[in-house]
Design a protein around this motif. Structure first.
Motif, short mmCIF file in Angstrom:
data_model
loop_
_atom_site.label_atom_id
_atom_site.label_comp_id
_atom_site.label_asym_id
_atom_site.label_seq_id
_atom_site.Cartn_x
_atom_site.Cartn_y
_atom_site.Cartn_z
N VAL A 1 0.84 -1.20 0.00
CA VAL A 1 0.00 0.00 0.00
C VAL A 1 0.88 1.25 0.00
N THR B 1 -2.33 2.47 -7.33
CA THR B 1 -3.15 1.89 -6.27
C THR B 1 -2.78 0.43 -6.09
N LEU B 2 -3.17 -0.13 -4.97
CA LEU B 2 -2.93 -1.54 -4.72
C LEU B 2 -3.66 -2.39 -5.76
#
Length: 201
Positions: free
Chosen positions: A60, A69-70
């Motif tokens: 993260v 983003t993850l």
């Protein structure tokens, strides 16, 4: 069980490659990214080369440092990679949906008419549009300004500004990319005042 283990290993390998590729694309050294992610350089090196397990909290943090983003880090390719267009022969258009955002669409169109002389025939609606000229020369009317776009040139503009697109010196072929609002605006304005479908724009 073996298959699941292999799937996890494949996913981890993919994420590691993406981390390194994103770092290199930013032009950052291991030290620079480690500093941005509050990790030690040795920890980041071990994450990239597979000598350290991937931890969710670190992923993260790394995703945030890399401006992604993850979900994008762990996203895998689907089987439906190739998309065929919907062909509108009557209007000379091809349309492709954008899978990652169903609200967006891509339209390829051959334009033969010059842009309208009358500003009242220009369109305005919410959204944003991207335009690429595939062949020929296109004219983009944007408010009171006139832009000449040659092959391989592109334009990006807010569609709340009155706009129209036409050809110069013969037919041109264009590729238009519309966000959700711009697409909705074009669907409601598919036919112009003269009954002729307008070009993307």
């Amino acid at each position: 069980m073996l298959s699941m283990t292999q799937d996890i290993e494949d996913m981890e390998s993919l994420v590691r490659r993406r981390l390194r590729a994103l770092r290199v694309a930013q032009g950052w050294s291991l030290e620079e990214l480690a500093g941005r992610a509050n990790l030690s350089q040795s920890s980041l090196s071990r994450i990239e080369n597979g000598r350290r397990r991937l931890a969710l909290d670190q992923l993260v943090t790394l995703a945030r440092a890399l401006d992604t983003t993850l979900d994008q880090l762990v996203e895998t390719a689907t089987d439906d990679v190739v998309t065929s267009p919907t062909i509108d022969g009557a209007h000379g258009r091809m349309r492709w949906p954008v899978k990652s955002d169903p609200g967006m669409s891509v339209i390829r169109q051959r334009v033969t008419e010059p842009p309208p002389d009358n500003p009242s025939r220009m369109r305005a609606h919410p959204g944003r549009e991207w335009l690429v000229v595939l062949s020929g020369t296109a004219i983009l009317m944007l408010g009171h300004r006139r832009f000449r776009l040659e092959t391989n040139q592109a334009a990006e503009f807010p569609t709340m500004m009155p706009h129209a697109i036409g050809a110069e010196g013969g037919p041109c072929e264009i590729l238009g990319i519309f966000d959700r609002d711009a697409r909705r605006g074009h669907q409601s304005e598919a036919v112009g005042d003269d009954g002729v479908p307008g070009a993307p724009g």
